[in-house]
Design a protein around this motif. Structure first.
Motif, PDB file in Angstrom:
ATOM      1  N   HIS A 146       0.831  -1.202   0.000  1.00 34.89           N
ATOM      2  CA  HIS A 146       0.000   0.000   0.000  1.00 34.89           C
ATOM      3  C   HIS A 146       0.864   1.250   0.000  1.00 34.89           C
ATOM      4  O   HIS A 146       0.530   2.256  -0.641  1.00 34.89           O
ATOM      5  N   ALA A 147       1.983   1.192   0.735  1.00 31.95           N
ATOM      6  CA  ALA A 147       2.883   2.344   0.772  1.00 31.95           C
ATOM      7  C   ALA A 147       3.501   2.596  -0.596  1.00 31.95           C
ATOM      8  O   ALA A 147       3.591   3.737  -1.062  1.00 31.95           O
ATOM      9  N   VAL A 148       3.936   1.501  -1.256  1.00 31.43           N
ATOM     10  CA  VAL A 148       4.533   1.639  -2.588  1.00 31.43           C
ATOM     11  C   VAL A 148       3.522   2.201  -3.574  1.00 31.43           C
ATOM     12  O   VAL A 148       3.840   3.043  -4.431  1.00 31.43           O
ATOM     13  N   ARG A 149       2.286   1.767  -3.467  1.00 29.90           N
ATOM     14  CA  ARG A 149       1.242   2.214  -4.389  1.00 29.90           C
ATOM     15  C   ARG A 149       0.655   3.575  -3.988  1.00 29.90           C
ATOM     16  O   ARG A 149      -0.277   4.063  -4.632  1.00 29.90           O
ATOM     17  N   LYS A 150       1.182   4.129  -2.906  1.00 30.81           N
ATOM     18  CA  LYS A 150       0.757   5.442  -2.412  1.00 30.81           C
ATOM     19  C   LYS A 150      -0.733   5.473  -2.057  1.00 30.81           C
ATOM     20  O   LYS A 150      -1.410   6.485  -2.250  1.00 30.81           O
ATOM     21  N   GLU A 151      -1.226   4.344  -1.562  1.00 32.98           N
ATOM     22  CA  GLU A 151      -2.582   4.297  -1.024  1.00 32.98           C
ATOM     23  C   GLU A 151      -2.529   4.789   0.423  1.00 32.98           C
ATOM     24  O   GLU A 151      -1.624   4.434   1.186  1.00 32.98           O
ATOM     25  N   GLN A 152      -3.466   5.614   0.799  1.00 30.93           N
ATOM     26  CA  GLN A 152      -3.354   6.364   2.053  1.00 30.93           C
ATOM     27  C   GLN A 152      -3.534   5.506   3.301  1.00 30.93           C
ATOM     28  O   GLN A 152      -2.995   5.839   4.347  1.00 30.93           O
ATOM     29  N   ARG A 153      -4.291   4.420   3.220  1.00 36.11           N
ATOM     30  CA  ARG A 153      -4.538   3.657   4.444  1.00 36.11           C
ATOM     31  C   ARG A 153      -4.815   2.192   4.132  1.00 36.11           C
ATOM     32  O   ARG A 153      -5.199   1.840   3.014  1.00 36.11           O
ATOM     33  N   LEU A 154      -4.628   1.356   5.158  1.00 37.10           N
ATOM     34  CA  LEU A 154      -4.954  -0.065   5.103  1.00 37.10           C
ATOM     35  C   LEU A 154      -5.516  -0.454   6.452  1.00 37.10           C
ATOM     36  O   LEU A 154      -4.951  -0.102   7.499  1.00 37.10           O
ATOM     37  N   SER A 155      -6.618  -1.182   6.441  1.00 36.24           N
ATOM     38  CA  SER A 155      -7.239  -1.621   7.688  1.00 36.24           C
ATOM     39  C   SER A 155      -7.665  -3.073   7.541  1.00 36.24           C
ATOM     40  O   SER A 155      -8.247  -3.461   6.521  1.00 36.24           O
ATOM     41  N   ALA A 156      -7.356  -3.892   8.549  1.00 33.79           N
ATOM     42  CA  ALA A 156      -7.701  -5.309   8.499  1.00 33.79           C
ATOM     43  C   ALA A 156      -7.645  -5.896   9.900  1.00 33.79           C
ATOM     44  O   ALA A 156      -6.990  -5.357  10.800  1.00 33.79           O
ATOM     45  N   GLU A 157      -8.350  -7.006  10.078  1.00 33.64           N
ATOM     46  CA  GLU A 157      -8.281  -7.740  11.341  1.00 33.64           C
ATOM     47  C   GLU A 157      -7.145  -8.741  11.271  1.00 33.64           C
ATOM     48  O   GLU A 157      -6.944  -9.396  10.243  1.00 33.64           O
ATOM     49  N   THR A 158      -6.415  -8.874  12.377  1.00 32.38           N
ATOM     50  CA  THR A 158      -5.261  -9.768  12.399  1.00 32.38           C
ATOM     51  C   THR A 158      -5.015 -10.230  13.823  1.00 32.38           C
ATOM     52  O   THR A 158      -5.829  -9.986  14.723  1.00 32.38           O
ATOM     53  N   VAL A 159      -3.884 -10.892  14.015  1.00 29.37           N
ATOM     54  CA  VAL A 159      -3.461 -11.331  15.343  1.00 29.37           C
ATOM     55  C   VAL A 159      -2.114 -10.698  15.629  1.00 29.37           C
ATOM     56  O   VAL A 159      -1.189 -10.783  14.816  1.00 29.37           O
ATOM     57  N   VAL A 197       0.114   4.213  12.986  1.00 26.32           N
ATOM     58  CA  VAL A 197      -0.532   2.906  13.085  1.00 26.32           C
ATOM     59  C   VAL A 197      -1.489   2.912  14.278  1.00 26.32           C
ATOM     60  O   VAL A 197      -1.126   3.373  15.371  1.00 26.32           O
ATOM     61  N   GLY A 198      -2.679   2.405  14.058  1.00 28.22           N
ATOM     62  CA  GLY A 198      -3.652   2.250  15.134  1.00 28.22           C
ATOM     63  C   GLY A 198      -3.972   0.791  15.359  1.00 28.22           C
ATOM     64  O   GLY A 198      -4.101   0.012  14.410  1.00 28.22           O
ATOM     65  N   VAL A 199      -4.087   0.390  16.617  1.00 31.86           N
ATOM     66  CA  VAL A 199      -4.395  -1.001  16.973  1.00 31.86           C
ATOM     67  C   VAL A 199      -5.503  -0.991  18.016  1.00 31.86           C
ATOM     68  O   VAL A 199      -5.380  -0.314  19.051  1.00 31.86           O
ATOM     69  N   ILE A 200      -6.570  -1.723  17.739  1.00 32.61           N
ATOM     70  CA  ILE A 200      -7.677  -1.876  18.694  1.00 32.61           C
ATOM     71  C   ILE A 200      -7.779  -3.344  19.081  1.00 32.61           C
ATOM     72  O   ILE A 200      -7.813  -4.222  18.210  1.00 32.61           O
ATOM     73  N   ASP A 201      -7.807  -3.586  20.373  1.00 37.50           N
ATOM     74  CA  ASP A 201      -7.960  -4.960  20.865  1.00 37.50           C
ATOM     75  C   ASP A 201      -9.420  -5.379  20.680  1.00 37.50           C
ATOM     76  O   ASP A 201     -10.320  -4.820  21.312  1.00 37.50           O
ATOM     77  N   ILE A 202      -9.641  -6.331  19.798  1.00 37.94           N
ATOM     78  CA  ILE A 202     -11.020  -6.774  19.510  1.00 37.94           C
ATOM     79  C   ILE A 202     -11.254  -8.184  20.030  1.00 37.94           C
ATOM     80  O   ILE A 202     -12.138  -8.898  19.547  1.00 37.94           O
ATOM     81  N   THR A 203     -10.473  -8.580  21.037  1.00 38.90           N
ATOM     82  CA  THR A 203     -10.641  -9.928  21.602  1.00 38.90           C
ATOM     83  C   THR A 203     -12.057 -10.127  22.118  1.00 38.90           C
ATOM     84  O   THR A 203     -12.711 -11.129  21.816  1.00 38.90           O
ATOM     85  N   ASP A 204     -12.541  -9.150  22.903  1.00 38.34           N
ATOM     86  CA  ASP A 204     -13.897  -9.271  23.451  1.00 38.34           C
ATOM     87  C   ASP A 204     -14.929  -9.257  22.337  1.00 38.34           C
ATOM     88  O   ASP A 204     -15.925  -9.999  22.392  1.00 38.34           O
ATOM     89  N   ARG A 205     -14.697  -8.411  21.333  1.00 42.07           N
ATOM     90  CA  ARG A 205     -15.655  -8.362  20.226  1.00 42.07           C
ATOM     91  C   ARG A 205     -15.687  -9.673  19.459  1.00 42.07           C
ATOM     92  O   ARG A 205     -16.755 -10.163  19.107  1.00 42.07           O
ATOM     93  N   LYS A 206     -14.499 -10.238  19.219  1.00 44.27           N
ATOM     94  CA  LYS A 206     -14.442 -11.514  18.507  1.00 44.27           C
ATOM     95  C   LYS A 206     -15.118 -12.615  19.317  1.00 44.27           C
ATOM     96  O   LYS A 206     -15.831 -13.447  18.768  1.00 44.27           O
ATOM     97  N   ARG A 207     -14.901 -12.563  20.643  1.00 39.02           N
ATOM     98  CA  ARG A 207     -15.554 -13.553  21.485  1.00 39.02           C
ATOM     99  C   ARG A 207     -17.069 -13.362  21.434  1.00 39.02           C
ATOM    100  O   ARG A 207     -17.830 -14.333  21.341  1.00 39.02           O
ATOM    101  N   SER A 208     -17.499 -12.100  21.496  1.00 35.02           N
ATOM    102  CA  SER A 208     -18.935 -11.818  21.434  1.00 35.02           C
ATOM    103  C   SER A 208     -19.511 -12.244  20.089  1.00 35.02           C
ATOM    104  O   SER A 208     -20.628 -12.778  20.020  1.00 35.02           O
ATOM    105  N   GLU A 209     -18.730 -12.005  19.021  1.00 33.69           N
ATOM    106  CA  GLU A 209     -19.201 -12.419  17.695  1.00 33.69           C
ATOM    107  C   GLU A 209     -19.343 -13.931  17.632  1.00 33.69           C
ATOM    108  O   GLU A 209     -20.312 -14.452  17.065  1.00 33.69           O
TER     109      GLU A 209
END
Length: 688
Positions: free
Chosen positions: A235-248, A277-289
C-alpha cells in the motif's frame, strides 16, 4: 493661568490631535477621566459602527458595553498607578456583534487629563488561535486519550530497502514481500518506534512508553500475521493512504490477541517517512461475535425444530402507518377503521413475511419457505379471520403486552385452516419493526368439537325422548292406583243401583270417593309434569301427622284387601314440614303400596306396616317399615335406578320418582333392612 485659557488650550490640542489621528490605521478614541468621548478617528468609527456625531460626548464604556473578566475598575486603577494599561476586553458594535478588542490606554496629564486609547479587533485572530489550540488538543486526545493503541513509526529505512530492491531489478514486489521471509523480518527490525500512547502500553503489556520508543516492532508481529505487514508495504509503494484489516498481534509476554490494525500515511509525511498505526484490541468483540454466531445457530435450530408454526414478520411499514395515525390524533383505532375500512387492507399489505419455520410451511401447505417469505399476510387471512386481525392491530397500536386468539386463516391453496395465533412483542423487536407470531394448527380439535356438538345435539334429542318415556311411565304408575279405586267404586255403585232398594247415602259416599280419586289423578298428572319440566314445587307447611294420615286413606283399600295392619306412631303430632303435599303423598302411598305387595310373600298374620315420625335437630324423619322378607343385598345399589324392578308387572319407576321428589324438597331417601323386613327413611327439613 485662568480656566478659560486652559479650556482654550485643550480645545486647540484636540483639533490638532484629531487631524493627526486620521492618518493612524488603528482605531483611536480620546476620552476624559470620566470616560466621556472627546474624539475618535475614522478607523474607530469603522470598527465599532458608531459615527462621530453619535459617539462624541457619550461614555465610552456605556456606548461600547465594555467588560473585562476582572472588572473595569481594576483597569482604571492600573491606569492611574502606571499611566498606561494594555490588555484584552470585550465590546459590542453598533450591530450588537460581540468583539474581542486589544486595547492600549495611555494617560495624558498635560494641564487637562485625557486618555488616548488605541484598539484593534482580535476576534478573528483569537478564533484562529483557538482552532490551532483545539486541533492540537484533539490530536493529543486522539493519540493519548482514545481507547486504542497508536504508534508513530519511522519508516524511512524500510523505504530505503524498497528502493534498493527496485534498483536491483525486482519488479514483482508483492511476490517478494510475501515470500522472502528474511527480507520481511529485516523490514520489521528497521521499522522504529517514534512514539506510542498510554493505551499501547496497556494493550501490549509494556513496562512504559519509554520501553517501546526507540525500539522496533518485530516482537509485535507473529509469523501468522506478517502477510498483513507485507500488504502494508505494498500500500505504501502504491501510495494508497490507508490499510485496515483484522489480524493477530503479540503482546510483550508472548500471548496473542485479536486486533484491528490500521496504518495510514498522512499527507505531508511522505518526506520524513513516518507512518501512523492504530491497533484496537477486539478480543472481546471476537468472542462476542463467536457467541453471537453460536447463539444465532442455536436460535435457528430452535426456530426450525419447534413443532409450533413460527412466522417472523417485518412490521416497519405497519409502524409507519401507526405513527401517521397517532400524529393525526387517532386514539380509538377500531372507531377509525369503522369509518376508514380500507385501512385493514393497507395494514395487511404493509405486514411482510420475513421468515417462517418448517412447521409454518407445513401449516400453510406451502412447498417451501420461499413460497411465503417476502409476501404480505393479506393472502393468509380468510373473511372469517378479519375480526381477529383487527383485534391484533388494536393490540399492537395500544402497545398491549400480548395477544392470543383462535381464528381461521388460509393455506396457500385457499383452503381454510383453524389456528391458535399468539404473539408477545418484546420492546427490542418492536424497535426493530419485527414481530414473532406463533401458530398452532387446531383444525383436528375444531373438527372434533364440531362432531361432538352434533353428537351432543343428537344425544339431547334422544334424552328428551327418554324423559318423555319416563314421564309417561311415571304418570301411568302414579295414576294406576286412583284409577283402580275409581273402577272399584264405579262397580260398587252399579251393584247398588241394581238392587231394588237403592241406598242413596252409600251412593253419595261412593260418588265423593270417585270425585276425590279423579281429582287426585289430575293433581298427580300436573305435579309429575311440573317435576319433569324442572319447575319448582309449591311448598306448604303442613302437619306431618295429617299428611301421613291422609296419604294412608289412598292405600286403605289395598291394606284391607291384603290384610295388612297399619300403625302410625307420631312422636309429636304438632311437627310440621314444608312440602308439596300432593308430591309427598305420592311418595308415602308408593312406599306403602310397595310394602303391601312385598308382604304378600309372608302369611297374613305377619303382615304389618308402621309409619313413625320424629324430629332430629332441625330436620324431621319419616320411617316406613314392613314385616316382609327385606331387600336382597345384591339389589341395594340399583334400588333407586330408573326401570329397575323385581315385580313381574312393574315398570321400575316408583322408587326412582320417590327419590327424585324427596331430593327436590332438599331431603334424602334411603333404604335399609331392619329385623324382619325393610325400612325406608325420609329425612326432610322441618317446617317453620
Amino acid at each position: 493661568m485662568s480656566s478659560a485659557t486652559i479650556v482654550s488650550a485643550a480645545s486647540l490640542r484636540m483639533r490638532t490631535l484629531s487631524s493627526a489621528l486620521e492618518a493612524v490605521p488603528d482605531a483611536v478614541i480620546v476620552f476624559n477621566r470620566d470616560g466621556r468621548i472627546l474624539l475618535l478617528n475614522q478607523a474607530a468609527q469603522t470598527l465599532y459602527g458608531f459615527p462621530a456625531s453619535v459617539a462624541e460626548g457619550s461614555i465610552v464604556d456605556d456606548l461600547l458595553a465594555t467588560r473585562h473578566p476582572h472588572g473595569l475598575q481594576s483597569i482604571r486603577d492600573n491606569l492611574a498607578a502606571s499611566g498606561s494599561w494594555k490588555g484584552d476586553v470585550y465590546r459590542r458594535s453598533s450591530t450588537g456583534a460581540e468583539l474581542k478588542i486589544g486595547l492600549e490606554w495611555t494617560l495624558d496629564c498635560d494641564e487637562a487629563e485625557f486618555v488616548v486609547e488605541r484598539s484593534w479587533d482580535i476576534t478573528r485572530l483569537t478564533a484562529i488561535a483557538e482552532q490551532a489550540r483545539t486541533a492540537s488538543h484533539r490530536y493529543e486526545n486522539v493519540f493519548q486519550a482514545m481507547a486504542a493503541s497508536f504508534w508513530e513509526l519511522d519508516f524511512s529505512e524500510v523505504r530505503r530497502m524498497i528502493g534498493e530492491l527496485i534498483r536491483n531489478g525486482v519488479s514483482d514486489l508483492a511476490y517478494h514481500f510475501h515470500n522472502d521471509e528474511k527480507w520481511l523480518e529485516e523490514a520489521l527490525r528497521n521499522t522504529i518506534v517514534l512514539d506510542v500512547n498510554q493505551k499501547t502500553v496497556e494493550i501490549f503489556g509494556a513496562e512504559s512508553r519509554e520501553a517501546l520508543i526507540g525500539g522496533n516492532i518485530i516482537s509485535a508481529w507473529p509469523s501468522e500475521s506478517r502477510h498483513l505487514f507485507a500488504d502494508a508495504l505494498l500500500h505504501a509503494v502504491r501510495k494508497e493512504q490507508r490499510l485496515s484489516a483484522e489480524t493477530v498481534l503479540c503482546r510483550t509476554d508472548g500471548s496473542l490477541f485479536d486486533a484491528l490494525f490500521t496504518v495510514c500515511w498522512p499527507p505531508g509525511h511522505e518526506g520524513n517517512g513516518s507512518v501512523l498505526v492504530g491497533v484496537i484490541d477486539i478480543t472481546d468483540r471476537k468472542r462476542s461475535e463467536a457467541e453471537l454466531i453460536a447463539g444465532e445457530a442455536r436460535y435457528r435450530e430452535l426456530f426450525q425444530a419447534m413443532s409450533m408454526g413460527l412466522v417472523h414478520l417485518d412490521t416497519r411499514q405497519l409502524w409507519r402507518i401507526f405513527d401517521r395515525l397517532k400524529q393525526q390524533g387517532v386514539e380509538d383505532l377500531r372507531a377509525y377503521i369503522e369509518i376508514n375500512p380500507d385501512l385493514i387492507l393497507e395494514a395487511m399489505e404493509s405486514t411482510i413475511i420475513a421468515e417462517v419455520n418448517n412447521a409454518a410451511v407445513a401449516l400453510y401447505g406451502a412447498k417451501c419457505a420461499e413460497e411465503l417469505v417476502g409476501e404480505s399476510v393479506k393472502g393468509l387471512w380468510s373473511p372469517k379471520g378479519i375480526p381477529t386481525f383487527l383485534r391484533a392491530l388494536e393490540a399492537g397500536y395500544n402497545f398491549m403486552p400480548g395477544f392470543e386468539e383462535e381464528t381461521e386463516q388460509l393455506r396457500v391453496d385457499g383452503t381454510p385452516v383453524a389456528v391458535r395465533m399468539s404473539f408477545n412483542p418484546s420492546p427490542t423487536l418492536r424497535e426493530q419493526g419485527r414481530l414473532l407470531v406463533g401458530l398452532l394448527n387446531i383444525s383436528e380439535r375444531v373438527a372434533a368439537e364440531t362432531a361432538l356438538a352434533e353428537v351432543s345435539k343428537s344425544f339431547a334429542h334422544h334424552t328428551r325422548l327418554a324423559l318423555l318415556g319416563e314421564l309417561t311411565a311415571s304418570i301411568s304408575h302414579e295414576i294406576n292406583q286412583p284409577l283402580t279405586a275409581i273402577m272399584t267404586y264405579g262397580a260398587a255403585a252399579k251393584r247398588l243401583l241394581e238392587r231394588p232398594q237403592v241406598d242413596k247415602g252409600k251412593l253419595i259416599l261412593i260418588h265423593d270417593q270417585i270425585v276425590a280419586d279423579a281429582r287426585r289423578t289430575a293433581e298427580v298428572i300436573a305435579r309429575t309434569r311440573t317435576m319433569a319440566n324442572g319447575q319448582g314445587t309449591d311448598k306448604t307447611v303442613v302437619k306431618l301427622s295429617t299428611l301421613v294420615g291422609e296419604s294412608m286413606k289412598y292405600a286403605e283399600h289395598e291394606l284391607k284387601m291384603n290384610s295388612v295392619r297399619l300403625s302410625m306412631v307420631f312422636s309429636d303430632e304438632q311437627l310440621t314440614v314444608a312440602v308439596d303435599p300432593v308430591q309427598l303423598q305420592q311418595v308415602l302411598v308408593n312406599l306403602a303400596l310397595n310394602a303391601i305387595q312385598e308382604m304378600q310373600k309372608v302369611p297374613h298374620t305377619r303382615r304389618s306396616l308402621t309409619f313413625r315420625t320424629f324430629a332430629e335437630a332441625d330436620r324431621i324423619a319419616i320411617e316406613v317399615k314392613d314385616t316382609g322378607l327385606g331387600i336382597p343385598v345384591e339389589n341395594f345399589h340399583r334400588l333407586f335406578d330408573n326401570f329397575f324392578t323385581t315385580k313381574a308387572t312393574g315398570l321400575g319407576m316408583g322408587l326412582a320418582i320417590c327419590k327424585q321428589i324427596v331430593e327436590a324438597h332438599g331431603g334424602e331417601l334411603s333404604a335399609h333392612n331392619a329385623g324382619d323386613g325393610a325400612l325406608f327413611r325420609i329425612i326432610l327439613p322441618a317446617g317453620d
